[in-house]
Design a protein around this motif. Structure first.
Motif, PDB file in Angstrom:
ATOM      1  N   CYS A 226       0.847  -1.191   0.000  1.00  6.69           N
ATOM      2  CA  CYS A 226       0.000   0.000   0.000  1.00  6.69           C
ATOM      3  C   CYS A 226       0.889   1.249   0.000  1.00  6.69           C
ATOM      4  O   CYS A 226       1.719   1.407   0.897  1.00  6.69           O
TER       5      CYS A 226
ATOM      6  N   CYS B  70       0.363   3.551   3.372  1.00  4.84           N
ATOM      7  CA  CYS B  70       0.775   3.187   4.728  1.00  4.84           C
ATOM      8  C   CYS B  70       1.814   2.082   4.763  1.00  4.84           C
ATOM      9  O   CYS B  70       2.327   1.756   5.822  1.00  4.84           O
TER      10      CYS B  70
ATOM     11  N   HIS C 237      -8.430  -3.413   1.826  1.00  2.00           N
ATOM     12  CA  HIS C 237      -7.495  -2.644   2.650  1.00  2.00           C
ATOM     13  C   HIS C 237      -7.610  -1.144   2.388  1.00  2.00           C
ATOM     14  O   HIS C 237      -7.724  -0.359   3.320  1.00  2.00           O
TER      15      HIS C 237
HETATM   16 ZN   LIG Z   1      -2.781   1.323   3.522  1.00  3.92          ZN
END
Ligand SMILES: [Zn+2]
Length: 51
Positions: A6, A9, A28
């Motif tokens: 991702c 994050c 997610h």
């Molecule tokens: Zn994330």
């Protein structure tokens, strides 16, 4: 094994197939960021993992 990180994050989403990867990445990004990631972005970012 398919894997994508991702960009927001750094969480790693892993799956056996592209379909599962897309599901996991969508879940997610929506749950964590309220962002609906386009499928092509997930596939572009996905790396092949020889597990
Ligand atoms: Zn994330």
């Amino acid at each position: 094994m398919r894997e994508v990180t991702c960009p927001a994050c750094g969480a790693i989403v892993e799956a056996e197939t592209d379909d599962e990867l897309l599901e996991g990445a969508r879940a997610h990004t929506w749950d964590a960021h309220r962002y609906k990631i386009p499928d092509e972005h997930v596939l572009d970012a996905a790396g092949d993992q020889q597990a």
